[in-house]
Scaffold this active site. Structure first.
Site, PDB file in Angstrom:
ATOM      1  N   TRP A   1     -14.434  -1.435  11.837  1.00 10.92           N
ATOM      2  CA  TRP A   1     -13.666  -1.685  10.629  1.00 10.92           C
ATOM      3  C   TRP A   1     -14.526  -1.521   9.386  1.00 10.92           C
ATOM      4  CZ3 TRP A   1      -9.121  -0.987   9.094  1.00 10.92           C
ATOM      5  CH2 TRP A   1      -8.633  -1.578   7.933  1.00 10.92           C
TER       6      TRP A   1
ATOM      7  N   GLU B   1      -5.655   1.331   9.536  1.00 14.06           N
ATOM      8  CA  GLU B   1      -5.815   0.869  10.921  1.00 14.06           C
ATOM      9  C   GLU B   1      -5.733   2.038  11.895  1.00 14.06           C
ATOM     10  OE1 GLU B   1      -6.803  -1.954  12.118  1.00 14.06           O
ATOM     11  OE2 GLU B   1      -6.453  -3.395  10.528  1.00 14.06           O
TER      12      GLU B   1
ATOM     13  N   TYR C   1     -13.289  -8.755   1.997  1.00 15.60           N
ATOM     14  CA  TYR C   1     -12.106  -8.457   2.805  1.00 15.60           C
ATOM     15  C   TYR C   1     -11.650  -9.703   3.563  1.00 15.60           C
ATOM     16  CZ  TYR C   1      -9.099  -6.470   6.380  1.00 15.60           C
ATOM     17  OH  TYR C   1      -8.044  -6.224   7.209  1.00 15.60           O
TER      18      TYR C   1
END
Length: 183
Positions: free
Chosen positions: A47, A39, A17
């Site tokens: 995350w 998000e 990522y």
């Protein structure tokens, strides 16, 4: 290879990522919707939790098809609430449906959501200058307020700041990171 300090070097997901997505400018509305949805689900969570569930989210939310998500009814919302592979927060699920509708309205107004979101910086990338990475900024405050005024939910300034980092409007790679590139 030198990466940002937040990257867990033992996590292939985090490394991939960071190295291929985070901070890369995106103008693709499909990706912009995907990241906005993810998000908003990340609020209050890490995350990495979202990254681990990303494929399940992709499957559950019809490959992040904004039109399909905007049309979800109570039956689909109920099915999502029973899906143990995603974050089963009813407020966030309902916000995703609501936000898809607002996303489409913004697309109609600006031709593309990309035109809207990048208009806040006149198409320019904001670069980290000092490695003091804030959780919000005047830019995220402004965009958050505008999105809320348009009817979006789960788009507070902290979420929007993370979103702007993810889609490359804010390049917050640390200055010592190999991926910090200032044009």
């Amino acid at each position: 290879m030198k990466r940002c300090r937040w990257v867990d070097e033992t996590s292939e997901l985090y490394i991939r990522y960071h190295d291929t997505e985070w901070g890369v400018p995106s103008y693709d509305d499909h990706y912009l919707f995907e990241m906005l949805l993810l998000e908003s689900f990340q609020a209050g969570l890490s995350w990495i939790t979202i990254l681990k569930k990303r494929e399940a989210f992709r499957e559950a939310f019809d490959n992040f098809d904004v039109v399909k998500v905007s049309q979800y009814d109570e039956t689909k919302i109920s099915a999502l609430m029973k899906n143990k592979d995603i974050i089963r927060n009813q407020l966030k699920i309902r916000a995703a449906v609501n936000n898809a509708k607002v996303f489409i309205q913004i697309q109609q107004e600006f031709d593309r959501f990309s035109n809207y979101i990048w208009s806040f910086t006149n198409g320019k990338i904001i670069y980290n200058e000092n490695d003091e990475l804030p959780a919000t900024s005047p830019l995220s405050d402004t965009i958050s307020a505008d999105l809320k005024q348009r009817g979006m939910k789960f788009v507070g300034s902290t979420i929007i700041y993370s979103y702007l980092q993810a889609i490359g409007i804010i390049n917050d790679h640390e200055t010592t990171c190999d991926f910090y590139k200032k044009n």
